[in-house]
Design an enzyme around this catalytic site. Structure first.
Site, PDB file in Angstrom:
ATOM      1  N   ARG A 128       0.835  -1.205   0.000  1.00 50.93           N
ATOM      2  CA  ARG A 128       0.000   0.000   0.000  1.00 50.93           C
ATOM      3  C   ARG A 128       0.874   1.260   0.000  1.00 50.93           C
ATOM      4  O   ARG A 128       0.546   2.261  -0.633  1.00 50.93           O
ATOM      5  CB  ARG A 128      -0.911  -0.012   1.231  1.00 50.93           C
ATOM      6  CG  ARG A 128      -1.925   1.108   1.240  1.00 50.93           C
ATOM      7  CD  ARG A 128      -3.002   0.855   2.261  1.00 50.93           C
ATOM      8  NE  ARG A 128      -2.574   1.226   3.599  1.00 50.93           N
ATOM      9  CZ  ARG A 128      -3.296   0.994   4.698  1.00 50.93           C
ATOM     10  NH1 ARG A 128      -4.443   0.367   4.625  1.00 50.93           N
ATOM     11  NH2 ARG A 128      -2.867   1.367   5.876  1.00 50.93           N
ATOM     12  N   ARG A 134       1.208   6.759   1.512  1.00 49.13           N
ATOM     13  CA  ARG A 134       0.832   7.267   2.833  1.00 49.13           C
ATOM     14  C   ARG A 134       2.084   7.478   3.660  1.00 49.13           C
ATOM     15  O   ARG A 134       2.950   6.624   3.713  1.00 49.13           O
ATOM     16  CB  ARG A 134      -0.066   6.231   3.537  1.00 49.13           C
ATOM     17  CG  ARG A 134      -1.525   6.578   3.483  1.00 49.13           C
ATOM     18  CD  ARG A 134      -2.365   5.510   4.108  1.00 49.13           C
ATOM     19  NE  ARG A 134      -2.119   5.346   5.545  1.00 49.13           N
ATOM     20  CZ  ARG A 134      -2.976   4.727   6.356  1.00 49.13           C
ATOM     21  NH1 ARG A 134      -4.104   4.250   5.882  1.00 49.13           N
ATOM     22  NH2 ARG A 134      -2.703   4.597   7.620  1.00 49.13           N
ATOM     23  N   ARG A 145       3.060   0.382  14.218  1.00 50.85           N
ATOM     24  CA  ARG A 145       1.586   0.369  14.204  1.00 50.85           C
ATOM     25  C   ARG A 145       1.051  -1.022  14.528  1.00 50.85           C
ATOM     26  O   ARG A 145       0.059  -1.166  15.242  1.00 50.85           O
ATOM     27  CB  ARG A 145       1.068   0.851  12.842  1.00 50.85           C
ATOM     28  CG  ARG A 145       1.151   2.375  12.740  1.00 50.85           C
ATOM     29  CD  ARG A 145       1.087   2.868  11.325  1.00 50.85           C
ATOM     30  NE  ARG A 145      -0.137   2.507  10.648  1.00 50.85           N
ATOM     31  CZ  ARG A 145      -0.227   2.292   9.331  1.00 50.85           C
ATOM     32  NH1 ARG A 145       0.848   2.378   8.568  1.00 50.85           N
ATOM     33  NH2 ARG A 145      -1.374   2.002   8.799  1.00 50.85           N
TER      34      ARG A 145
HETATM   35  P1  AMP Z   1      -5.654   4.240  10.206  1.00 60.33           P
HETATM   36  O1  AMP Z   1      -5.874   4.862   8.882  1.00 60.33           O
HETATM   37  O2  AMP Z   1      -6.922   3.770  10.855  1.00 60.33           O
HETATM   38  O3  AMP Z   1      -4.603   3.147  10.168  1.00 60.33           O
HETATM   39  O4  AMP Z   1      -5.088   5.378  11.170  1.00 60.33           O
HETATM   40  C1  AMP Z   1      -3.879   6.066  10.886  1.00 60.33           C
HETATM   41  C2  AMP Z   1      -3.330   6.696  12.156  1.00 60.33           C
HETATM   42  O5  AMP Z   1      -4.280   7.629  12.688  1.00 60.33           O
HETATM   43  C3  AMP Z   1      -3.046   5.723  13.285  1.00 60.33           C
HETATM   44  O6  AMP Z   1      -1.783   5.101  13.184  1.00 60.33           O
HETATM   45  C4  AMP Z   1      -3.152   6.648  14.500  1.00 60.33           C
HETATM   46  O7  AMP Z   1      -1.988   7.451  14.629  1.00 60.33           O
HETATM   47  C5  AMP Z   1      -4.290   7.567  14.110  1.00 60.33           C
HETATM   48  N1  AMP Z   1      -5.604   7.021  14.541  1.00 60.33           N
HETATM   49  C6  AMP Z   1      -6.638   6.619  13.750  1.00 60.33           C
HETATM   50  N2  AMP Z   1      -7.664   6.181  14.490  1.00 60.33           N
HETATM   51  C7  AMP Z   1      -7.292   6.292  15.790  1.00 60.33           C
HETATM   52  C8  AMP Z   1      -7.897   5.980  17.025  1.00 60.33           C
HETATM   53  N3  AMP Z   1      -9.137   5.458  17.099  1.00 60.33           N
HETATM   54  N4  AMP Z   1      -7.185   6.240  18.161  1.00 60.33           N
HETATM   55  C9  AMP Z   1      -5.969   6.787  18.121  1.00 60.33           C
HETATM   56  N5  AMP Z   1      -5.320   7.078  16.995  1.00 60.33           N
HETATM   57  C10 AMP Z   1      -5.969   6.842  15.820  1.00 60.33           C
END
Ligand code: AMP
Length: 188
Positions: A128, A134, A145
């Site tokens: 990705r 990204r 992550r």
């Molecule tokens: P994602 O696209 O869901 O993988 O989110 C990307 C990044 O956004 C994550 O690695 C976190 O830094 C932040 N993030 C997204 N959702 C949350 C959440 N529910 N709680 C805390 N950080 C979040």
């Protein structure tokens, strides 16, 4: 009304399946990751605060994302239901969500947990990174992550098991195969 939570590590296919579910059930996808990325892009106060956590592969503080969800789920376009994609990610977020949903009388229909082995996740996320560029899809951040997921988010599987609405889905297979399994699991 159908209100869903999609649970699973980064790269498990939550976003892809969320889009399919939205189209089929005519409900909206709420991705805290997308909302935060948009805020970063627009250089808002929220974006400036969130960026440092996101770039490190760490979680943004609970109160920040809880506030985002609280405002978002009451908007007009959520009246048929919503899919929470990437929220909750900690037990504190799940507890806050329970409280918010109870206050607003919006029960969860199901929590769908996508299970994917760790080696497969790294492979998918690196793929990705090349495709979408990204900024948090580099090897070091990806590893963090995934580690953060297993430490802080995986306990939510047990949390939701107790509620009786948890659906466990094998996340290996084609997008269509997984979509079919989800359909069977939630019965719609
Ligand atoms: P994602 O696209 O869901 O993988 O989110 C990307 C990044 O956004 C994550 O690695 C976190 O830094 C932040 N993030 C997204 N959702 C949350 C959440 N529910 N709680 C805390 N950080 C979040």
């Amino acid at each position: 009304m159908t209100n869903l939570v999609l649970l699973g590590p980064p790269g498990a296919g939550k976003g892809t399946q969320a889009k399919i579910l939205c189209d089929r059930l005519n409900i909206v996808q709420i991705s805290t990751g997308d909302i935060l990325r948009e805020a970063v892009k627009n250089g808002t106060k929220l974006g400036l605060e969130a960026k440092k956590y996101m770039d490190a592969g760490e979680l943004v503080p609970d109160e920040v994302v809880i506030g985002i969800i609280e405002d978002r789920i009451v908007q007009e376009d959520c009246k048929n239901g919503f899919i929470l994609d990437g929220f909750p990610r900690t037990v504190a977020q799940a507890e806050a969500l329970d409280k918010i949903l109870k206050e607003k009388n919006l029960p969860l229909s199901a929590v769908i947990h996508f299970m994917v082995p760790e080696e497969e996740l790294t492979k998918r996320l690196l793929g990705r990174a090349e495709k979408e560029g990204r900024s948090d899809d580099n090897l070091e951040t990806i590893k963090n992550r995934i580690a953060v997921y297993f430490e802080k988010t995986a306990p939510l599987v047990e949390y939701y098991k107790k509620t009786g609405i948890l659906k466990e889905i094998d996340g290996l297979g084609t997008v269509e195969e997984i979509a079919e399994k989800v359909k069977e699991a939630i019965g719609k």
